[in-house]
Design an enzyme around this catalytic site. Structure first.
Site, PDB file in Angstrom:
ATOM      1  N   ASP A  74     -14.385 -64.256 -28.855  1.00 24.65           N
ATOM      2  CA  ASP A  74     -15.270 -63.504 -28.625  1.00 24.65           C
ATOM      3  C   ASP A  74     -16.369 -64.961 -27.547  1.00 24.65           C
ATOM      4  O   ASP A  74     -16.082 -66.175 -27.994  1.00 24.65           O
ATOM      5  CB  ASP A  74     -16.235 -64.009 -29.724  1.00 24.65           C
ATOM      6  N   ILE A  75     -16.633 -64.187 -26.631  1.00 24.97           N
ATOM      7  CA  ILE A  75     -17.187 -64.889 -25.371  1.00 24.97           C
ATOM      8  C   ILE A  75     -18.714 -65.520 -26.043  1.00 24.97           C
ATOM      9  O   ILE A  75     -19.418 -64.267 -26.101  1.00 24.97           O
ATOM     10  CB  ILE A  75     -17.569 -64.233 -24.389  1.00 24.97           C
ATOM     11  N   GLU A  82     -17.884 -57.918 -25.870  1.00 27.53           N
ATOM     12  CA  GLU A  82     -17.292 -59.687 -25.471  1.00 27.53           C
ATOM     13  C   GLU A  82     -16.122 -59.712 -26.482  1.00 27.53           C
ATOM     14  O   GLU A  82     -15.883 -60.946 -26.766  1.00 27.53           O
ATOM     15  CB  GLU A  82     -18.226 -60.177 -25.581  1.00 27.53           C
ATOM     16  N   MET A 118       2.004  -5.348   6.144  1.00 26.44           N
ATOM     17  CA  MET A 118       1.153  -4.337   7.076  1.00 26.44           C
ATOM     18  C   MET A 118       0.223  -3.787   5.767  1.00 26.44           C
ATOM     19  O   MET A 118       0.929  -2.590   4.867  1.00 26.44           O
ATOM     20  CB  MET A 118       1.723  -3.808   7.662  1.00 26.44           C
ATOM     21  N   ASP A 166       1.097  -1.143   0.197  1.00 25.23           N
ATOM     22  CA  ASP A 166       0.444   0.001   0.117  1.00 25.23           C
ATOM     23  C   ASP A 166       0.898   1.470  -0.023  1.00 25.23           C
ATOM     24  O   ASP A 166       0.086   2.288   0.179  1.00 25.23           O
ATOM     25  CB  ASP A 166      -1.121  -0.174   1.077  1.00 25.23           C
TER      26      ASP A 166
END
Length: 457
Positions: free
Chosen positions: A330-331, A373, A55, A10
């Protein structure tokens, strides 16, 4: 090395003096006449470092610093308090508010510029990590800012390098009040100790007998395993020149003897908080990378990674004259599993399937979830005959033991169909190899599923 420095004071004469000093070193300077103005500038991310007077009439520097460091959006901005207050209690108060340093007026130009340059280097490194980690928010990795704000900086692991009993016998008990402390009295062994110890902070005495403490600091900065560990130097009051040199080579902070316990602990907490924050950022970057290439459900690589990596593996195989096999899996009847037992059961199957895949392949093989899958396994240095043996072993692994689903409430039979292909010609597009494996998979499913079919040469 340019940076934007915010000077908060300041008193116009003080602002102009600091502005002139910093501008002469090619820093960009912003100014603020009060705390509220400073907070607004920081909220807009317009500065890299703050030189903050204590300050001030509206909000004092301690409170400004506290607000900055408690805000996740601004806590990473380095704050240097520059004030006429010079008691240890004032320094501790500033450091506990979150300040990165506390310089007492009148500050010499050399000390000020060295400190600003040191903090600028650290800020740039942190900013780079933050920018790399920003994308982690978009993919669900939690940002570390809030945990950093809440971190007390206590409970760290510290290596104290000091060969004078009168010094380390006083410092170690001070530090032990909040941290785990190891003392290394042989400076020649300190670097090895630091590299192996996973420490949060190195404290190095610059008054070592027959050993240059700054050389140890420099070596720690050049070694990969200690490069990111913060260093706090402790020096005698007449060692300013060496301390400034230390800041240039990577020392993060320093203390002058006689050491005040409270200031020591405050500075140590600050450095440990910074270390943990940057560690969190690095972890976020690593997690982001892993999440970008990994399927979250199965932990296998994702299709994006496979498509980018498969071309490289094919080029390497062709250049070395080695075979490359590709397996598409592939499942069987996976939709029926979801419809009958629920999608949670389907997820259980996919996770267990990934576990069995990993157990059936080598470390150099690349296993990926291709979509839904469907999975792909790329096997370097593998011909069609060996790939067929691996595929059959995997098929038996899946069909041979039921899968537990719904937290073990049910066990269901699962089978897979597999199509195989190999890289036939040097320079052949990998898309063609994938297409042949896909056609072979189609035949395996068409012929009754739960079988392995190799693509015709």
């Amino acid at each position: 090395m340019s940076a934007r420095i915010l000077v908060v004071d300041d008193v116009p004469a003080n602002v102009k003096l600091l502005e002139a000093r910093l501008s002469a070193e090619y820093f960009d300077v912003l100014t603020a006449a009060n705390g509220a103005e400073a907070l607004a500038i920081c909220a807009r991310a317009e500065c890299d470092i703050i030189l903050l007077d204590v300050m001030m009439p509206d909000i004092d520097g301690f409170e400004v610093c506290r607000r900055l460091k408690s805000n996740p959006a601004t806590h990473f901005i380095p704050v240097v308090m520059v004030t006429a207050l010079d008691s240890p209690a004032d320094r501790v108060r500033g450091l506990e508010a979150g300040a990165d340093d506390f310089l007492t007026k009148p500050v010499s130009d050399i000390v000020l510029i060295a400190r600003v340059r040191s903090l600028t280097r650290l800020k740039m490194m942190t900013d780079e990590l933050r920018m790399r980690a920003i994308t982690s928010l978009e993919i669900g990795v939690q940002a570390p800012e809030r945990s950093a704000v809440a971190d007390t900086g206590k409970g760290g692991r510290i290596l104290l390098v000091d060969d004078r009993p009168s010094s380390y016998e006083r410092l170690a008990p001070m530090l032990s009040a909040e941290h785990s402390v190891d003392v290394e009295t042989n400076p020649s062994e300190a670097l090895f100790h630091a590299a192996d110890g996973n420490y949060d902070l190195l404290i190095v005495s610059l008054g070592l007998d027959n050993f240059d403490g700054l050389r140890l600091c420099s070596q720690a900065r050049s070694l990969e395993r200690t490069r990111a560990v913060p260093i706090l130097a402790i020096a005698d009051a007449d060692n300013n020149t060496r301390l400034l040199r230390g800041l240039e080579i990577g020392v993060n902070d320093y203390l002058l003897r006689p050491v005040d316990k409270h200031e020591l602990l405050a500075r140590v907490r600050t450095q440990i908080r910074k270390r943990r924050y940057t560690d969190h950022l690095r972890d976020n970057v690593q997690n982001s990378i892993e999440m970008a290439i990994t399927d979250a459900l199965t932990g296998l690589h994702n299709r994006r990674y496979m498509e980018s990596h498969l071309s490289t593996l094919a080029e390497q195989a062709a250049a070395r004259g080695k075979p490359l096999a590709l397996m598409m899996l592939d499942i069987d009847f996976f939709k029926a599993i979801n419809d009958t037992y629920g999608h949670d059961a389907g997820d259980d199957v996919l996770r267990e399937f990934a576990v069995r895949v990993r157990k059936s392949i080598r470390g150099i093989d690349l296993a990926c979830r291709y979509g839904g899958e469907e999975f792909v396994i790329v096997m370097p240095e593998t011909d069609l005959h060996v790939a067929g043996m691996v595929a059959e072993r995997l098929r038996r692994s899946i069909a041979g033991e039921p899968f537990s689903v719904n937290k073990g409430a049910k066990r269901i039979e699962v089978t897979i169909s597999i199509g195989l292909s190999t890289l036939e010609l040097k320079g052949e597009p990998v898309a063609d190899v994938l297409k042949r494996a896909d056609n072979a998979l189609y035949r395996a499913k068409h012929d009754g599923r739960n079988r392995v079919v190799a693509a015709a040469a």
